[in-house]
Design a protein around this motif. Structure first.
Motif, short mmCIF file in Angstrom:
data_model
loop_
_atom_site.label_atom_id
_atom_site.label_comp_id
_atom_site.label_asym_id
_atom_site.label_seq_id
_atom_site.Cartn_x
_atom_site.Cartn_y
_atom_site.Cartn_z
N TYR A 221 -0.37 -9.28 4.70
CA TYR A 221 0.59 -9.12 5.80
C TYR A 221 0.68 -7.70 6.20
O TYR A 221 0.71 -6.59 5.75
N PRO A 222 0.50 -7.36 7.70
CA PRO A 222 0.59 -6.42 8.30
C PRO A 222 2.47 -6.17 8.25
O PRO A 222 3.11 -7.02 8.13
N TYR A 223 3.00 -4.92 8.39
CA TYR A 223 4.23 -4.53 8.41
C TYR A 223 5.00 -5.19 9.55
O TYR A 223 4.21 -5.31 10.60
N ASN B 253 1.13 -1.11 0.01
CA ASN B 253 0.02 0.12 0.06
C ASN B 253 0.98 1.29 -0.12
O ASN B 253 2.28 0.97 -0.10
N GLU B 254 0.51 2.36 -0.11
CA GLU B 254 1.04 3.63 -0.12
C GLU B 254 1.94 3.94 0.79
O GLU B 254 3.18 4.15 0.65
N ASP B 255 1.69 3.43 2.11
CA ASP B 255 2.77 4.15 3.25
C ASP B 255 3.21 2.75 3.76
O ASP B 255 4.23 2.77 4.81
N GLY B 256 3.35 1.60 3.17
CA GLY B 256 3.97 0.57 3.64
C GLY B 256 3.63 -0.15 4.96
O GLY B 256 4.45 -0.74 5.51
N THR B 257 2.41 -0.20 5.31
CA THR B 257 1.88 -0.69 6.32
C THR B 257 1.24 -2.03 6.15
O THR B 257 0.92 -2.69 7.21
N GLN C 227 4.04 -11.60 10.11
CA GLN C 227 4.13 -9.84 9.42
C GLN C 227 5.04 -10.12 8.43
O GLN C 227 5.99 -11.27 8.07
N LEU C 228 5.25 -8.97 7.78
CA LEU C 228 6.19 -8.97 6.73
C LEU C 228 7.25 -8.07 6.68
O LEU C 228 6.96 -6.57 6.90
N LEU C 229 8.46 -8.31 6.81
CA LEU C 229 9.65 -7.31 6.81
C LEU C 229 9.87 -6.97 5.38
O LEU C 229 10.55 -7.78 4.71
N TYR C 230 9.59 -6.08 4.94
CA TYR C 230 9.81 -5.40 3.50
C TYR C 230 10.89 -4.41 3.65
O TYR C 230 10.83 -3.27 4.00
N PHE C 231 11.95 -4.64 3.02
CA PHE C 231 13.15 -3.71 3.07
C PHE C 231 13.40 -3.33 1.62
O PHE C 231 13.39 -4.09 0.76
N LYS C 232 13.63 -1.94 1.48
CA LYS C 232 13.90 -1.56 0.40
C LYS C 232 15.16 -0.22 0.37
O LYS C 232 15.15 0.17 1.37
N LEU C 233 15.90 -0.35 -0.75
CA LEU C 233 16.95 0.57 -0.65
C LEU C 233 16.32 2.01 -0.70
O LEU C 233 15.25 2.19 -1.30
N TYR C 234 16.89 2.83 0.07
CA TYR C 234 16.42 4.37 0.02
C TYR C 234 16.94 5.02 -1.42
O TYR C 234 18.05 4.62 -1.76
#
Length: 184
Positions: A151-153, A119-123, A163-170
């Motif tokens: 999944y919730p964040y 979703n837009e805010d990554g929650t 839960q899902l740990l969703y990591f992304k490079l900045y």
């Protein structure tokens, strides 16, 4: 090379499309699989990052046990290798974190990054292997798929369920989804 369009999927849908046809992760995967040079560079970087793997230098039974069994089928080294490769191909990776009774960490599973939307805010994150149907046509009934999971964040303060740990490079100006380092 055009950057992916990131937009709301459709009215009433919470996730954002990753690419104009929601297929940008698949496009990056095709680049990886179809180019010998690209594949060699990405695999070389991933192997270099992983190095000799995990090593416990202290006499700590808890850490050793965890590194030997991240989930029912894999040790943490195997899960780490998959995450590093996803990070190099896509600019991010995803882990399913499963909490056990009493808030103990029960399992950590690698989740194929091509199958996750946000979703837009990554929650909240959405998983299915069936974003597309026959010959690349978009699946309009994706929420009815057997493997559909919301999944919730990852929140270590709420140690329950999955839960899902969703990591992304900045990357400046990029909010919802990551872009790989090689893009630019």
């Amino acid at each position: 090379h055009k950057l992916p369009v990131i937009k709301e999927a459709a009215r009433g849908k919470e996730w954002f499309d990753f690419g104009e046809k929601n297929d940008y992760p698949d496009y990056l995967l095709k680049l990886f699989n179809r180019s010998a040079k690209h594949n060699a560079i990405v695999n070389g970087k991933a192997n270099y990052i992983f190095g000799n793997g995990w090593e416990v230098t202290e006499d700590n039974k808890n850490i050793s046990a965890f590194l030997l069994k991240a989930n029912a089928d894999e040790d943490f080294g195997t899960v780490s290798k998959k995450c590093i490769l996803d990070l190099e191909i896509f600019g991010g990776f995803a882990l399913e974190v499963i909490w056990g009774k009493g808030g103990n960490l029960a399992e950590i599973n690698h989740v194929d990054f091509t199958n996750v939307r946000s979703n837009e805010d990554g929650t909240e994150f959405y998983f299915t292997k069936a974003w597309f149907k026959d010959e690349g046509y978009r699946n309009m009934q994706v929420e009815k798929e057997k493997d559909w999971t919301v999944y919730p964040y990852f929140n270590p303060s709420k140690k329950t369920g999955k839960q899902l740990l969703y990591f992304k490079l900045y990357r400046p100006g990029i909010n919802v989804y990551p872009l790989p380092e090689y893009l630019g």
